[in-house]
Design an enzyme around this catalytic site. Structure first.
Site, PDB file in Angstrom:
ATOM      1  N   LYS A 257     -26.119  17.065 -37.011  1.00 25.68           N
ATOM      2  CA  LYS A 257     -25.264  18.241 -36.839  1.00 25.68           C
ATOM      3  C   LYS A 257     -25.716  19.429 -37.684  1.00 25.68           C
ATOM      4  CE  LYS A 257     -20.954  16.100 -35.327  1.00 25.68           C
ATOM      5  NZ  LYS A 257     -19.516  15.891 -35.632  1.00 25.68           N
ATOM      6  N   ARG A 258     -26.396  19.155 -38.780  1.00 33.41           N
ATOM      7  CA  ARG A 258     -26.811  20.289 -39.617  1.00 33.41           C
ATOM      8  C   ARG A 258     -27.854  21.163 -38.920  1.00 33.41           C
ATOM      9  NH1 ARG A 258     -29.470  15.963 -41.906  1.00 33.41           N
ATOM     10  NH2 ARG A 258     -31.751  16.102 -42.040  1.00 33.41           N
TER      11      ARG A 258
END
Length: 485
Positions: A257-258
């Site tokens: 997700k980063r």
């Protein structure tokens, strides 16, 4: 490739959103089955009860429906090998676990939980359970069972020698058996582990090709030994390269997700088209042979897909490349389909003077994401604040003073028009430019700035005026004249 009918499966765990990496696995399994005229199975692996997420199964089913990855057997479809949800197959797993005990390939383990710790699939080997219960006598085992002691069932790994298996992507892989832990097959609560139940299910469902990520390579010797213990033929293993994301410093790491939106649902919500996502991820780890294009329908991908086109090297998920793909797909949509797809993203109320169909026709070829529509539509709704210096144009030698003169001359002509269409507007302005002895481009430049307030717009002045209508166009031209005064 075996002459046997190809059967693949997608077996997700309903533990959250549909990660793009999981979707690629589903896509490749689907394409391999379709390429060979085989069977594609969906199986829900929900035996990890502590990580279950409500509605996650619905997310899986919705994703396959939206992407067109139709399955031949599975939940809601049925088939000869059901049930297709693992929590409904517990009796089957117990029966086969007990069969392994009878064969001497597994054993009861009564140790406390702390002593039973062992690595999960994909984790580094080393440490783990010390095999204490492996050496209990038959009498000790029977006594503990009679006493009602809780237990797990473990696979009895060979203590020496080497286990070799063949992977269709990485070739022959050998592992020394001393590195393999006696993995748990059946937990104390009666639920099987992934390491056990997927092997049983794959065999019983006739799966011939197992596609999954490379993180399972180190665990595959255990699965191969389970097949051998039962006397079952091993399937073809196809381990897919990791999907990586690019970090801020230029390095890469496993996609998470980063790096941005990594779930299918998030990408859809961000305005990406399902077919663009599928096309892009199909090429992340696989390359068609002798192809001159990057754009493929699902049917074309199925026709071209072969395992020998899968790369060993990790692939990097490039959001800019996906954005480019998406823009190309949006531009290729027939206008009625584009207008339908864009509706959920039109969140700003539009004033009555905006002709939505005309506006969308102008923007159709100028969007890379559907979610940009409100931003791109904003100037139709209201002219943004702008400086009069915007009217100056070196190419057409327009100054602010000339711009005022051009607009002052254009206003009465526009007020006198009886037909407010792009062609009629354009003809009237080119005729006016001839009378003013100026380039049509110069006059239209000034008019476009007046009605849009922007240096760059999706259409020319007359196209924009056709979208916002007569009254709003005249209002904006008058406002521009006041600003230039």
């Amino acid at each position: 490739m075996s002459a046997t009918r190809v059967v693949t499966r997608f077996a997700p765990s309903p533990t959250g959103y549909m990660h793009i990496g999981n979707l690629r696995t589903a896509l490749y399994a689907y394409l391999l089955a379709r390429h060979h005229g085989g069977t594609f199975i969906l199986r829900i692996e929900d035996t990890d009860r502590q990580r279950l997420v409500a509605d996650a199964t619905k997310v899986i089913l919705d994703t396959l429906r939206i992407t067109g990855l139709s399955y031949d057997e599975g939940p809601g479809v049925g088939g000869p090998h059901g049930p297709y949800v693992q929590s409904e197959r517990l009796d089957i797993y117990r029966r086969y676990a007990l069969e392994l005990i009878e064969k001497g390939a597994a054993y009861y383990c009564f140790c406390a939980k702390e002593r039973q710790e062992e690595p999960e699939p994909g984790e580094a080997l080393g440490g783990g359970y010390d095999r204490h219960c492996r050496y209990l006598s038959k009498e000790e085992v029977e006594a503990r069972l009679a006493a009602g002691m809780p237990y797990v069932i473990r696979q009895k790994m060979p203590l020496d020698g080497t286990t070799v298996f063949y992977d269709e992507v990485f070739g022959e892989i050998a592992t020394e058996n001393k590195e393999l832990q006696d993995q748990v097959l059946l937990k104390a609560d009666g639920y099987p582990t992934y390491n056990f139940c997927h092997v049983v299910d794959d065999y019983l469902m006739g799966v011939t090709h197992v596609l999954r990520g490379t993180e399972y390579l180190t665990s595959t010797p255990k699965y191969a030994l389970l097949y051998d213990s039962f006397g079952w033929p091993r399937p073809h293993y196809v381990h897919l390269p990791l999907m990586m994301g690019r970090n801020g410093d230029g390095s890469v790491s496993k996609l998470s997700k980063r790096h941005g939106s990594v779930s299918f649902a998030d990408l859809l919500a961000d305005g990406f088209l399902p077919q663009a996502i599928l096309n892009y991820i199909a090429l992340l780890g696989w390359c068609p042979k002798d192809s001159q294009t990057e754009f493929y329908s699902l049917a074309e991908l199925a026709e071209l897909f072969t395992v020998d086109g899968i790369s060993k090297s990790p692939s990097v998920f490039d959001f800019d490349k996906l954005l480019w793909f998406n823009g190309e797909y949006i531009r290729r949509l027939p206008f009625p389909e584009f207008a339908q797809a864009i509706k959920p993203f039109l969140r700003t109320p539009l004033p009555d003077f905006v002709d939505l169909d005309r506006a969308l026709a102008l923007l159709h070829g100028r969007l890379d994401k559907l979610s940009l529509i409100d931003e791109k539509m904003a100037f139709f709704v209201q002219v943004p604040p702008y400086e009069t210096a915007l009217f100056c144009n070196k190419k057409n030698k327009v100054t602010e003073e000339q711009a005022r003169g051009y607009l002052a001359a254009a206003l009465p002509v526009l007020e006198g028009l009886t037909e407010w269409e792009g062609a009629a507007l354009y003809q009237a302005m080119t005729e006016l430019a001839a009378r003013l002895d100026c380039k049509p481009a110069a006059l239209l430049w000034c008019l476009r700035i007046a009605v849009s307030g922007l240096l760059v717009t999706p259409g020319g002045a007359t196209e924009i005026m056709a979208v916002i209508g007569r009254d709003e166009s005249l209002l904006r031209v008058r406002a521009a004249l006041d600003k230039l005064s």
